[in-house]
Design an enzyme around this catalytic site. Structure first.
Site, PDB file in Angstrom:
ATOM      1  N   TYR A  21       0.708  -1.283  -0.148  1.00 39.50           N
ATOM      2  CA  TYR A  21       0.134  -0.067   0.055  1.00 39.50           C
ATOM      3  C   TYR A  21       0.886   1.377   0.007  1.00 39.50           C
ATOM      4  O   TYR A  21       0.130   2.319  -0.376  1.00 39.50           O
ATOM      5  CB  TYR A  21      -1.029  -0.137   1.175  1.00 39.50           C
ATOM      6  CG  TYR A  21      -2.406   0.731   0.859  1.00 39.50           C
ATOM      7  CD1 TYR A  21      -3.390  -0.037   0.609  1.00 39.50           C
ATOM      8  CD2 TYR A  21      -2.509   1.964   1.300  1.00 39.50           C
ATOM      9  CE1 TYR A  21      -4.612   0.756   0.381  1.00 39.50           C
ATOM     10  CE2 TYR A  21      -3.656   2.760   1.084  1.00 39.50           C
ATOM     11  CZ  TYR A  21      -4.766   1.935   0.422  1.00 39.50           C
ATOM     12  OH  TYR A  21      -5.939   2.508   0.486  1.00 39.50           O
ATOM     13  N   ASP A  31      -7.373 -15.341   3.233  1.00 41.24           N
ATOM     14  CA  ASP A  31      -8.633 -15.499   2.209  1.00 41.24           C
ATOM     15  C   ASP A  31      -9.625 -16.490   3.182  1.00 41.24           C
ATOM     16  O   ASP A  31     -10.628 -16.263   3.139  1.00 41.24           O
ATOM     17  CB  ASP A  31      -8.100 -16.425   1.107  1.00 41.24           C
ATOM     18  CG  ASP A  31      -6.645 -17.442   1.256  1.00 41.24           C
ATOM     19  OD1 ASP A  31      -6.261 -17.272   2.591  1.00 41.24           O
ATOM     20  OD2 ASP A  31      -6.570 -18.086   0.567  1.00 41.24           O
TER      21      ASP A  31
END
Ligand code: NAD
Length: 345
Positions: free
Chosen positions: A124, A205
């Protein structure tokens, strides 16, 4: 003495949400001195950047800011003003509570999660370059110092707020070095809180699937920057959407309070967007300033207005505009507090 706070209205729906939030916060009677600072696309022509130095100076001076969203063009153009601001001020912890509100049509009734997102590094940070004309490379940097610092923040937050568990979220099965270091750092810090706060870890996930199926199993989560960005929107979806998800960016020198959502340009200037997320960010700011009573009052007035339903914005099923929703909360704040009635002797 009045609290001096930097107020950044931002762009898109930001200015109307900031105005609604300012009015609600002032209605508590807590004295504020707002230092309004403009940032966003409109600043580029004059200052060559969406984040003029004066904005950073103001936050450094006041140590607290309330911020509306700022648009970041996709693809080319300027680097995100939001990311730059967090990095320039060392706002290393992004705290995003997601708590159910009565009256909203959501899949679960009792979600109570807190995302603690590392705010300064990881993919990021946007360190990327082209490798020849047909390949691009993004660099993911994870350091032990930043990972241990965010893990400690998550555990301290859990202790201070009476929470029971911290879950570290990662992809260390694939990114064995970078996410492996994040997980190892979380384990190191967890040992200091052994017996007080439970610790576990989940692969990101799997975490997403578990959160949509069994959110009640989780409590405080600590994540690297990119997973934190994505999973916090998932958590916002569990409790009613982006319109109700608040956030705080905390550093050692300053704290900036802002909603999870962006500038939603298609609703700009229409008096349509939901101010809840920014008002709840204002509640987090009141707590940070030590104004616990006012924080409780605003949260209760907001939750009661949402539970009643009709004076909220379109996304919550109501018929009000942004400013009328704020008016309804302000009216609630003006009502006398219920007095305790004597029970049977
Ligand atoms: P967004 O959050 O602005 O909007 C996505 C959708 O969510 C909107 O179309 C709308 O339907 C809904 N929504 C969001 N906030 C709402 C509100 N308060 N009330 C009612 N509905 C609301 O996300 P996006 O479209 O991906 O981003 C728009 C811009 O905002 C981009 O330039 C992005 O970079 C920027 N952004 C800024 C911040 C920030 O300033 N911290 C955060 C996220 C995105």
């Amino acid at each position: 003495m009045a609290h001096r706070v930097t107020l950044i209205p931002g762009d898109g729906i930001g200015p109307e949400l900031a105005e609604a939030t300012r009015r609600v916060l002032e209605a508590t009677g807590v004295p504020f001195e707002w230092e309004v600072q403009e940032a966003g696309e409109a600043m580029i022509a004059e200052h060559g950047t969406p984040l003029p130095e004066a904005v950073l100076e103001s936050i450094r001076r006041n140590k607290v800011a309330l911020k509306g969203p700022i648009t970041t063009p996709v693809g080319g153009g300027f680097r995100s003003a939001n990311v730059t601001l967090r990095q320039a001020l060392g706002l290393y912890a992004n705290v995003r509570p997601a708590r159910s509100m009565k009256g909203l049509d959501t899949r679960y009734e009792d979600v109570d999660l807190v995302i603690v997102r590392e705010n300064t590094e990881d993919l990021y940070a946007g360190i990327e370059h082209m490798v020849g004309p047909d390949a691009a490379e993004s660099i993911k940097i994870i350091t032990r110092a930043a990972s241990e610092r965010i893990a400690r923040y998550a555990f301290d937050y859990a202790v201070a707020n009476g929470r029971r568990k911290v879950t570290a979220v990662h992809k260390a099965n694939i990114m064995k070095l970078s996410d492996g270091l994040f997980l190892e750092s979380c384990r190191t810090i967890a040992a200091d809180y052994d017996g007080r706060i439970e610790f576990e870890d989940r692969i990101v996930d799997n975490m997403c699937m578990q959160l949509v199926q069994k959110p009640e199993l989780y409590d405080v989560m600590v994540l690297p920057n990119l997973y934190g960005d994505i999973v916090s929107d998932l958590c916002a979806g569990l409790v009613g959407g982006l319109g109700v998800a608040p956030g705080a960016n905390i550093g050692t020198e300053a704290a900036v309070f802002e909603a999870v959502h962006g500038s939603a340009p298609k609703y700009a200037g229409l008096n349509k967007a939901n101010p809840t997320a920014l008002i709840l960010s204002g509640v987090l700011m009141l707590r940070h300033l030590g104004e616990q009573t006012a924080a409780e009052q605003v949260e209760t007035a907001l939750r009661t207005t949402v539970a009643e339903g009709h004076r909220t914005t379109y996304d919550l099923g109501g018929e009000s505009g942004t400013s009328q929703f704020a008016d309804a909360i302000i009216e609630r704040l003006a009502e006398p507090a219920p007095t305790a009635t004597a029970g049977p002797a």
